[in-house]
Write a protein that holds these residues in place. Structure first.
Motif, PDB file in Angstrom:
ATOM      1  N   LYS A  29      21.031  54.350  28.304  1.00 38.27           N
ATOM      2  CA  LYS A  29      19.830  53.602  28.674  1.00 38.27           C
ATOM      3  C   LYS A  29      19.828  52.204  28.090  1.00 38.27           C
ATOM      4  O   LYS A  29      19.453  51.234  28.738  1.00 38.27           O
ATOM      5  N   ASN A  30      20.261  52.089  26.834  1.00 37.35           N
ATOM      6  CA  ASN A  30      20.104  50.826  26.121  1.00 37.35           C
ATOM      7  C   ASN A  30      21.356  49.967  26.051  1.00 37.35           C
ATOM      8  O   ASN A  30      21.261  48.765  25.825  1.00 37.35           O
ATOM      9  N   GLU A  31      22.537  50.569  26.190  1.00 39.41           N
ATOM     10  CA  GLU A  31      23.759  49.827  25.893  1.00 39.41           C
ATOM     11  C   GLU A  31      24.674  49.627  27.097  1.00 39.41           C
ATOM     12  O   GLU A  31      25.586  48.816  27.045  1.00 39.41           O
ATOM     13  N   HIS A  32      24.471  50.390  28.164  1.00 39.92           N
ATOM     14  CA  HIS A  32      25.430  50.325  29.264  1.00 39.92           C
ATOM     15  C   HIS A  32      24.755  49.925  30.562  1.00 39.92           C
ATOM     16  O   HIS A  32      23.672  50.397  30.884  1.00 39.92           O
ATOM     17  N   ASP A  33      25.420  49.080  31.306  1.00 39.47           N
ATOM     18  CA  ASP A  33      24.975  48.747  32.657  1.00 39.47           C
ATOM     19  C   ASP A  33      25.594  49.768  33.602  1.00 39.47           C
ATOM     20  O   ASP A  33      26.811  49.810  33.761  1.00 39.47           O
ATOM     21  N   THR A  34      24.787  50.600  34.201  1.00 37.68           N
ATOM     22  CA  THR A  34      25.310  51.538  35.190  1.00 37.68           C
ATOM     23  C   THR A  34      24.272  51.730  36.277  1.00 37.68           C
ATOM     24  O   THR A  34      23.061  51.709  36.012  1.00 37.68           O
ATOM     25  N   ASP A  35      24.726  51.903  37.496  1.00 35.14           N
ATOM     26  CA  ASP A  35      23.832  52.046  38.636  1.00 35.14           C
ATOM     27  C   ASP A  35      23.705  53.498  39.082  1.00 35.14           C
ATOM     28  O   ASP A  35      22.682  53.906  39.614  1.00 35.14           O
ATOM     29  N   TYR A  36      24.795  54.260  38.884  1.00 36.33           N
ATOM     30  CA  TYR A  36      24.807  55.668  39.263  1.00 36.33           C
ATOM     31  C   TYR A  36      25.292  56.490  38.068  1.00 36.33           C
ATOM     32  O   TYR A  36      26.118  56.023  37.272  1.00 36.33           O
ATOM     33  N   LEU A  37      24.801  57.715  37.971  1.00 42.08           N
ATOM     34  CA  LEU A  37      25.245  58.618  36.907  1.00 42.08           C
ATOM     35  C   LEU A  37      25.426  60.001  37.503  1.00 42.08           C
ATOM     36  O   LEU A  37      24.509  60.557  38.115  1.00 42.08           O
ATOM     37  N   LEU A  38      26.616  60.569  37.337  1.00 43.90           N
ATOM     38  CA  LEU A  38      26.952  61.862  37.917  1.00 43.90           C
ATOM     39  C   LEU A  38      27.444  62.795  36.813  1.00 43.90           C
ATOM     40  O   LEU A  38      28.346  62.439  36.043  1.00 43.90           O
ATOM     41  N   PHE A  39      26.863  63.987  36.739  1.00 44.68           N
ATOM     42  CA  PHE A  39      27.334  65.027  35.824  1.00 44.68           C
ATOM     43  C   PHE A  39      28.210  65.991  36.632  1.00 44.68           C
ATOM     44  O   PHE A  39      27.710  66.721  37.497  1.00 44.68           O
ATOM     45  N   ALA A  40      29.500  65.963  36.369  1.00 44.77           N
ATOM     46  CA  ALA A  40      30.444  66.808  37.095  1.00 44.77           C
ATOM     47  C   ALA A  40      30.604  68.143  36.376  1.00 44.77           C
ATOM     48  O   ALA A  40      30.827  68.180  35.152  1.00 44.77           O
ATOM     49  N   LEU A  41      30.501  69.243  37.133  1.00 42.16           N
ATOM     50  CA  LEU A  41      30.572  70.581  36.544  1.00 42.16           C
ATOM     51  C   LEU A  41      31.690  71.392  37.187  1.00 42.16           C
ATOM     52  O   LEU A  41      32.015  71.210  38.375  1.00 42.16           O
ATOM     53  N   ASP A  42      32.256  72.333  36.421  1.00 41.01           N
ATOM     54  CA  ASP A  42      33.185  73.305  36.980  1.00 41.01           C
ATOM     55  C   ASP A  42      32.399  74.327  37.798  1.00 41.01           C
ATOM     56  O   ASP A  42      31.246  74.652  37.470  1.00 41.01           O
ATOM     57  N   SER A  43      33.022  74.854  38.871  1.00 36.24           N
ATOM     58  CA  SER A  43      32.415  75.985  39.574  1.00 36.24           C
ATOM     59  C   SER A  43      32.738  77.262  38.796  1.00 36.24           C
ATOM     60  O   SER A  43      33.687  77.296  38.011  1.00 36.24           O
ATOM     61  N   LYS A  44      31.941  78.298  39.027  1.00 36.49           N
ATOM     62  CA  LYS A  44      32.127  79.529  38.237  1.00 36.49           C
ATOM     63  C   LYS A  44      33.335  80.327  38.702  1.00 36.49           C
ATOM     64  O   LYS A  44      33.947  81.050  37.929  1.00 36.49           O
ATOM     65  N   GLY A  45      33.671  80.222  39.983  1.00 43.06           N
ATOM     66  CA  GLY A  45      34.772  81.029  40.506  1.00 43.06           C
ATOM     67  C   GLY A  45      36.130  80.430  40.215  1.00 43.06           C
ATOM     68  O   GLY A  45      36.267  79.436  39.503  1.00 43.06           O
ATOM     69  N   LYS A  46      37.152  81.049  40.806  1.00 45.72           N
ATOM     70  CA  LYS A  46      38.516  80.559  40.639  1.00 45.72           C
ATOM     71  C   LYS A  46      38.786  79.436  41.625  1.00 45.72           C
ATOM     72  O   LYS A  46      38.064  79.242  42.599  1.00 45.72           O
ATOM     73  N   ASN A  47      39.855  78.666  41.364  1.00 45.11           N
ATOM     74  CA  ASN A  47      40.225  77.568  42.251  1.00 45.11           C
ATOM     75  C   ASN A  47      41.704  77.656  42.574  1.00 45.11           C
ATOM     76  O   ASN A  47      42.385  78.606  42.179  1.00 45.11           O
ATOM     77  N   PHE A  48      42.207  76.659  43.273  1.00 44.91           N
ATOM     78  CA  PHE A  48      43.595  76.726  43.743  1.00 44.91           C
ATOM     79  C   PHE A  48      44.601  76.853  42.608  1.00 44.91           C
ATOM     80  O   PHE A  48      45.696  77.382  42.792  1.00 44.91           O
ATOM     81  N   ARG A  49      44.230  76.405  41.430  1.00 47.09           N
ATOM     82  CA  ARG A  49      45.168  76.486  40.301  1.00 47.09           C
ATOM     83  C   ARG A  49      45.403  77.929  39.882  1.00 47.09           C
ATOM     84  O   ARG A  49      46.491  78.284  39.429  1.00 47.09           O
ATOM     85  N   HIS A  50      44.374  78.772  40.001  1.00 54.57           N
ATOM     86  CA  HIS A  50      44.544  80.187  39.662  1.00 54.57           C
ATOM     87  C   HIS A  50      45.456  80.881  40.689  1.00 54.57           C
ATOM     88  O   HIS A  50      46.147  81.846  40.352  1.00 54.57           O
ATOM     89  N   GLU A  51      45.437  80.395  41.919  1.00 52.53           N
ATOM     90  CA  GLU A  51      46.334  80.968  42.935  1.00 52.53           C
ATOM     91  C   GLU A  51      47.778  80.595  42.632  1.00 52.53           C
ATOM     92  O   GLU A  51      48.695  81.385  42.831  1.00 52.53           O
TER      93      GLU A  51
END
Length: 905
Positions: free
Chosen positions: A65-87
């Motif tokens: 809020k006080n120190e950075h100029d940013t216009d968008y903020l995104l919180f990226a999360l892992d999905s709970k299931g498996k992904n292509f790496r597990h395959e």
């Protein structure tokens, strides 16, 4: 202060080819929370619920809020299931240990805060957070949006793209670009995928090639570029062992490369606008949570800001810039100023040296609706009407009858004195000093303060002054816009800082810091005489010694090379001589002082190289520049510039030249001081506070033994040695006692003490333990400083100046450093308070035409006094300094009188 969305705020405008440039900040959410949990202290609220991770998260949002100029903020999360790496590999991330219970308890709370604060999380079934991030980066780059990724995940370094995508380390508050990636891993971002394919990643159960470490991977990729290139050239690899490891690990290498590949195929275009920053302070959405989990420091910050929020439309950022290029209009304007008005004032010059610069114009503001610029000496073809020097002087004399406020008035008033002879202008306030008193850790430049407090981007100097030119070549209209903005913003800042500063700090500014401006101005103007022939002789002798050392070094190394080239030196030491590599940088081998000290017993050339560097530094930093400056002065005097806001503790610093750091422990350093001399018929006097910080320790702690020793004028180090080692060993161990006495004020631990006095760490620890057992009051006081700093977030000096420490989201190294600095600030900062008080007193009561204050070097003052008055003056100054402030113990000074500075020690 309201948090306005930069997208909708016209004052936060960044132009690039005429278009808006926006920034997307992406949080690698779980990685960020894990890092916060392990980096911060294990805090708990009164109910025993862990709060370290939550504290770090709240502080990060506050910093965003006080120190950075940013216009968008995104919180990226892992999905709970498996992904292509597990395959690809069922063992992927299979061996991850279960998270600590305290971390698991805080995670759902932290995740819930994201939505409550108005932010958006994003996850997609079958994809990891890394893939979400890669997809967001692809979209952002396509739309010319800069990306800042908050992560510690090595995989994501492959996304770095200078000028477009950086990794941000929230602990170190540092952006990591291509070069910093290279410093960290030895390869550039485009090779991170191949690098991890070779070295693997234990945390994610990525196998890599067994036996291939970071150095081996770097060398292979330097030679063959990619994993595919390595295996295509396997038979060319000269080391049979490496070749065998690679052959055995072939399948794992290509498997690992697939596992660390990022999938950027997600389509997030329709979701992107939901990542806009909320317009209000996000932390307002979790006030009840901050209260519930007892994050009191943050709660206080949020509530305090909420009290000062004004509607957006009420924040006025525009003003009228008025050019006063007609004398009648100028005097009419000044005569219309009310008698008790506060006037913000600023000068424009053709140079940065206040004592030689010519004035080009000045600006002033008396309200927040308009500001004025008075052009005096613009020089270009077709320049319009300007104000004469005579009229300008008369106008300034009238203007200075009002309450003058400025930003770095020391510069402006020096310019006015040297251009017009107008002296002793009354200083009402200096916004740079007020901002420094508010928080000495932050940048107090006008541009930074305008952004911080008003979200206003100032016109930049480089936008109005062409390269190679100065302000006199700027067209009047453009000069008016630039210069009047400075005065307008200074007035706004003055009123803002008046609201924000505590009453006692405002009183301190008026009673000590503002008068100190005048003290420094007089010292800077006086300067100190330099003996040019002495320095010429010293320069020749130093050059001869440097040349002799070069001959020795080249003979010892059996090579001729540029000793000032770290690359050439590194090649000689580590390739030709085969010395062990200690550290490498992006440009090759490190040959810094720490590295050379580690190699000291490995080759006879190292000691000579260190000696060469010391001589070369003294020559280039002091001897040659001082000689040049003395020759430029018609009276052979040099004038340093003292910086009142240059340190967080309150100590002065100086520049052009820096006279605070001339080495005093080396013979040549002492010889440099011998070149500063008194003018004919005068003597130099050095008056130095004796053991000032130990006396302050006695005063603050109230330790009876230490207080009594100082009151009885006993040798404090001998008294300490007596108590620690007994009468038989006291004399021999006085030096040890001295090291402990002073070391504790700077947070010295057993390791540092052992290095200082040449004993084992175990023995050093026993000395410190014995010291604290003997002086328990001192231990309790030092502990109280540290605990108070952690609890309150700041420490205070003798006169109430504050220095802040952000313990709440410091990493381990920062945390320990803050504790040391907190203790040090109390003593060093209080000593700085006392020397300022003394300087102000002496300047107003003792300094005259025959006695001048020239320099302040930390706890020492240097005077130039007429020879027949020297001893009497020294006694008067001694009395003033010893009686400046009533401590529980007497203040003492030592006096030295000589013909040059070197004789004063």
């Amino acid at each position: 202060m309201a948090w306005f969305s930069p997208l909708k705020n016209p004052t936060k405008l960044f132009t690039c080819k005429g278009a808006f440039v926006k920034t997307l900040t992406i949080i690698d959410t779980f990685g960020f929370f894990f890092r916060n949990y392990f980096a911060l202290p294990q805090l708990r609220n009164s109910q025993g619920f862990p709060t370290g991770l939550l504290t770090g998260f709240a502080n990060f949002i506050y910093a965003i809020k006080n120190e950075h100029d940013t216009d968008y903020l995104l919180f990226a999360l892992d999905s709970k299931g498996k992904n292509f790496r597990h395959e690809i590999d069922p063992n992927y991330k299979a061996n991850r240990p279960e998270a600590p219970e305290d971390l698991r308890r805080q995670l759902p709370v932290a995740i819930s805060w994201i939505e409550k604060m108005g932010f958006k999380c994003y996850n997609e079934e079958g994809f990891e957070a890394d893939d979400v991030i890669a997809s967001a980066v692809r979209f952002a780059k396509h739309h010319d949006i800069k990306v800042r990724i908050v992560t510690h995940d090595k995989d994501l370094y492959q996304l770095i793209d200078d000028g477009r995508v950086v990794i941000y380390d929230p602990m170190k508050k540092m952006e990591i670009d291509t070069e910093k990636c290279f410093e960290k891993f030895g390869v550039y971002p485009h090779k991170i995928n191949d690098y991890l394919a070779l070295v693997g990643d234990v945390a994610d159960n990525i196998p890599g090639v067994k036996g291939i470490g970071p150095k081996g991977a770097k060398k292979l990729l330097d030679d063959y570029d990619t994993v595919e290139g390595v295996y295509e050239n396997l038979e060319r690899i000269g080391n049979p062992r490496v070749q065998a490891m690679l052959e055995e690990g072939r399948e794992n290498a290509f498997l690992s490369k697939q596992l660390v590949r990022l999938d950027n195929s997600l389509n997030i275009a329709d979701k992107f606008e939901s990542f806009h920053l909320p317009c209000d302070n996000p932390l307002l959405g979790i006030v009840d949570e901050l209260e519930k989990y007892e994050l009191r420091h943050m709660l206080s910050r949020v509530r305090n800001e909420a009290l000062h929020v004004k509607p957006k439309e009420a924040v006025k950022t525009g003003f009228n810039a008025i050019l006063l290029d007609d004398a009648k209009m100028l005097f009419n304007t000044i005569e219309g100023i009310e008698d008790d008005a506060i006037v913000a004032f600023d000068t424009e010059t053709n140079a940065l040296d206040a004592y030689n610069a010519k004035i080009v114009g000045f600006s002033f503001a008396i309200n927040q609706d308009e500001a004025y610029y008075v052009p005096i000496a613009h020089h270009y073809l077709g320049v319009g009407d300007q104000i004469s020097l005579e009229d300008a002087k008369r106008a300034l004399t009238q203007l200075f009858t009002h309450k003058i406020v400025g930003q770095n008035l020391k510069f402006d008033l020096a310019v006015i004195e040297n251009n017009f002879g107008i002296r002793d202008v009354a200083i009402y306030a200096d916004t740079m000093l007020l901002a420094w008193l508010l928080n000495p850790e932050t940048n107090v430049g006008l541009d930074t303060l305008a952004l911080r407090f008003f979200n206003h981007a100032m016109v930049k100097f480089k936008e109005v002054v062409a390269k190679g030119e100065n302000f006199s070549s700027v067209p009047l209209e453009k000069a008016c816009e630039y210069a009047s903005e400075d005065a307008w913003m200074t007035l706004k800042l003055y009123h803002k800082l008046q609201e924000m500063l505590e009453p006692h700090l405002l009183d301190l500014a008026k009673s000590v810091e503002f008068p100190f401006i005048k003290t420094l101005m007089k010292m800077e103007k006086e300067g100190i005489k330099v003996d040019a022939p002495y320095f010429e002789t010293l320069l020749k002798r130093t050059d001869h010694a440097i040349e002799a050392l070069k001959v020795e070094i080249f003979a010892l190394c059996d090579a001729t090379f540029n000793l000032n080239s770290t690359q050439q030196l590194g090649a000689v030491l580590f390739e030709q001589l085969g010395l062990p590599t200690v550290k490498k940088t992006k440009t090759g081998y490190s040959t810094d002082e720490n590295v050379l000290n580690e190699l000291l017993d490995k080759h006879p050339s190292i000691a000579k190289i260190l000696e060469y560097r010391e001589l070369y530094k003294l020559r280039s930093t002091y001897i040659e520049p001082l000689l040049k400056l003395s020759k430029e002065s018609p009276v052979g005097r040099i004038h340093t510039s003292f910086m009142q806001t240059g340190t967080s503790t309150g100590r002065l610093s100086s520049k052009d030249p820096n006279l605070q750091n001339i080495p005093v422990k080396t013979e040549l350093g002492r010889e440099v001081r011998g070149g500063f001399i008194a003018k004919e018929g005068y003597k130099l006097i050095g008056i130095d506070y004796s053991q000032i910080e130990l006396r302050l320790l006695a005063h603050f702690s109230g330790d009876e033994a230490m207080v009594e020793a100082f009151r009885s004028n006993k040798d404090i180090h001998k008294e300490t040695a007596l108590k620690l080692f007994g009468e038989e060993d006291a004399a021999a161990k006085r030096g040890v006692a001295k090291s402990i006495n002073f070391g504790l004020l700077y947070g010295m631990g057993p390791k540092r003490l052992s290095e200082t006095i040449g004993i084992s760490t175990k023995e050093a620890k026993s000395y410190i333990d014995s010291y604290f057992a003997t002086f328990p009051t001192i231990k309790n006081f030092l502990t109280a400083i540290a605990e108070g700093a952690k609890k309150e977030g700041f420490v205070q000096t003798l006169l109430g100046r504050k220095r802040y420490f952000d313990f709440e989201h410091a990493n381990g190294m920062q945390y320990a450093g803050y504790l040391r600095e907190a203790v040090n600030t109390v003593f060093q900062g209080s000593a700085a308070d006392l020397i300022k008080l003394s300087m102000n007193k002496i300047m107003t009561t003792l300094v005259d035409d025959e006695a001048k204050l020239l320099l302040q070097i930390h706890d020492e003052l240097i005077f130039e006094v007429k020879e027949e008055r020297a001893e009497a003056f020294a006694e008067q100054a001694q009395k003033a300094m010893e009686e400046i402030y009533a401590l529980k113990v007497p203040l003492k000074v030592s006096i030295a009188i000589g013909n040059n500075w070197g004789e004063l020690k």
